[in-house]
Design an enzyme around this catalytic site. Structure first.
Site, PDB file in Angstrom:
ATOM      1  N   ASN A  10      -7.270  10.090  63.508  1.00 44.50           N
ATOM      2  CA  ASN A  10      -6.991   9.487  62.204  1.00 44.50           C
ATOM      3  C   ASN A  10      -5.945   8.394  62.423  1.00 44.50           C
ATOM      4  OD1 ASN A  10      -6.375   8.825  59.590  1.00 44.50           O
ATOM      5  ND2 ASN A  10      -5.300  10.731  59.132  1.00 44.50           N
ATOM      6  N   TRP A  11      -6.409   7.156  62.386  1.00 44.80           N
ATOM      7  CA  TRP A  11      -5.472   6.045  62.655  1.00 44.80           C
ATOM      8  C   TRP A  11      -4.528   5.792  61.478  1.00 44.80           C
ATOM      9  CZ3 TRP A  11      -9.082   1.603  64.849  1.00 44.80           C
ATOM     10  CH2 TRP A  11      -9.574   1.991  66.095  1.00 44.80           C
ATOM     11  N   LYS A  12      -4.833   6.373  60.332  1.00 47.93           N
ATOM     12  CA  LYS A  12      -4.057   6.090  59.111  1.00 47.93           C
ATOM     13  C   LYS A  12      -4.022   4.569  58.883  1.00 47.93           C
ATOM     14  CE  LYS A  12      -1.491  10.274  59.965  1.00 47.93           C
ATOM     15  NZ  LYS A  12      -0.510  11.194  59.443  1.00 47.93           N
ATOM     16  N   HIS A  96      -7.151  14.092  52.481  1.00 50.87           N
ATOM     17  CA  HIS A  96      -6.002  14.159  53.389  1.00 50.87           C
ATOM     18  C   HIS A  96      -4.746  14.359  52.543  1.00 50.87           C
ATOM     19  CE1 HIS A  96      -2.940  12.991  56.259  1.00 50.87           C
ATOM     20  NE2 HIS A  96      -3.824  13.224  57.209  1.00 50.87           N
ATOM     21  N   GLU A  98      -1.977  13.045  52.604  1.00 49.21           N
ATOM     22  CA  GLU A  98      -1.334  11.789  52.172  1.00 49.21           C
ATOM     23  C   GLU A  98      -2.048  11.229  50.939  1.00 49.21           C
ATOM     24  OE1 GLU A  98      -1.381   9.938  56.052  1.00 49.21           O
ATOM     25  OE2 GLU A  98       0.051  11.461  56.720  1.00 49.21           O
ATOM     26  N   GLU A 168      -4.584  21.574  57.571  1.00 50.19           N
ATOM     27  CA  GLU A 168      -3.458  20.730  57.974  1.00 50.19           C
ATOM     28  C   GLU A 168      -2.228  21.101  57.147  1.00 50.19           C
ATOM     29  OE1 GLU A 168      -4.850  16.900  59.975  1.00 50.19           O
ATOM     30  OE2 GLU A 168      -4.666  16.474  57.852  1.00 50.19           O
ATOM     31  N   GLY A 174       2.820  14.741  61.234  1.00 48.25           N
ATOM     32  CA  GLY A 174       3.696  13.624  61.583  1.00 48.25           C
ATOM     33  C   GLY A 174       5.146  14.024  61.779  1.00 48.25           C
ATOM     34  N   SER A 214       0.598  17.416  64.121  1.00 43.25           N
ATOM     35  CA  SER A 214       1.365  17.200  65.354  1.00 43.25           C
ATOM     36  C   SER A 214       0.680  17.772  66.598  1.00 43.25           C
ATOM     37  CB  SER A 214       2.795  17.745  65.216  1.00 43.25           C
ATOM     38  OG  SER A 214       3.476  17.067  64.178  1.00 43.25           O
ATOM     39  N   GLY A 235      -3.282  12.495  64.113  1.00 38.93           N
ATOM     40  CA  GLY A 235      -2.739  11.202  63.711  1.00 38.93           C
ATOM     41  C   GLY A 235      -2.037  10.528  64.879  1.00 38.93           C
ATOM     42  N   GLY A 236      -0.731  10.767  65.003  1.00 38.23           N
ATOM     43  CA  GLY A 236       0.111  10.055  65.971  1.00 38.23           C
ATOM     44  C   GLY A 236      -0.458   9.983  67.385  1.00 38.23           C
TER      45      GLY A 236
END
Ligand code: PEP
Length: 259
Positions: A10-12, A96, A98, A168, A174, A214, A235-236
């Site tokens: 997930n590049w966000k 998600h 976010e 999640e 994150g 994470s 993500g990261g």
């Protein structure tokens, strides 16, 4: 029942088209060896067509990070499922945290989006999870089960391979503060039991449930080793091909050699 593991990036809100091209060009030859694993990259809308074009006829699935449940009309700023499919997407993230927390997406919206994607044959990755406050208050399961029930109510006897869930925990996204592998298994095992109650044995045996929060090269193997964990939404650690490929390789290790 053996479920095909999935490793999802997930590049966000990151990467220009040029950066997406560089990433995809580096990923494709390496991901070609990831037999038995679904490798998916969820990219910004602006990069989607290009990433999908580059990934065409490869095992890599290009996906979007969000979409709306209506097909067209006066919904300024939104993108529909047929539009994503037109751009080459095979999958889309739904709900998600976010989106839920920053953009106030309700359980009802998430359920409608999921139903539209399933109907259209776009694979939805449905995210569920609790905040730190909810977990500390002992409300984790009420929150997560409520999110899942709402989605399942909108689906008419779905196949287990028509959608994917991602557990999640919001406090782990994150933050570097990952759930222990045992916590991930406990939650995901409970989710699978609920899906068995709501969708039957075949559905629960086939549906994939990812962990997200994470996930990194140094913790992925333990998480992937858990019985009910079918992969990760990342993500990261997905922003660089090198670390994402380490995660894909860890997923590959879980595939039986004849599979
Ligand atoms: C995510 O974006 O879904 C996620 C899990 O992010 P991170 O891996 O950075 O925690």
């Amino acid at each position: 029942m053996a479920r095909r593991p999935m490793m999802a990036a997930n590049w966000k809100m990151n990467k220009t088209i040029r950066e997406a091209q560089q990433y995809t060009a580096a990923l494709l030859p390496r991901a070609a060896d990831a037999e038995g694993v679904d490798v998916a990259v969820f990219v910004p809308f602006t990069c989607l067509h290009e990433v999908a074009r580059m990934a065409e006829d490869t095992p890599v699935i290009a996906g979007a990070q969000n979409f709306y449940y209506e097909d067209s009309g006066a919904f300024t700023g939104e993108v529909s499922v047929p539009m994503l499919q037109d751009a080459g997407a095979g999958a889309g993230i739904v709900g998600h945290s976010e989106r839920r927390e920053i953009f106030a997406e309700s359980d009802e919206m998430v359920a409608r989006k999921t139903a539209r994607a399933v109907e259209a044959g776009l694979l939805p990755i449905v995210c569920v999870g609790e905040t730190k406050e909810e977990r500390d208050a002992g409300d984790m399961w009420e929150k997560v089960s409520g999110q899942i029930r709402r989605v399942m109510e909108k689906l008419d006897d779905p196949d287990g391979d028509a959608l994917v869930f991602a557990y999640e925990p919001i406090w782990a996204i994150g933050t570097g503060d990952t759930a222990t592998p045992e916590d991930a298994q406990d939650a995901i095992g409970q989710i699978r039991d609920l899906l068995r109650e709501l969708g039957g044995d075949d559905f629960a045996g086939a549906v994939r449930i990812l962990y997200g929060g994470s996930v990194k090269p140094d913790n992925v193997a333990e998480i992937m080793a858990q019985e009910d964990v079918d992969g990760a939404l990342v993500g990261g650690a997905s922003l660089e091909v090198e670390s994402f490929m380490q995660l894909v390789e860890a997923a590959r290790e879980t595939v039986p050699s004849d599979g």
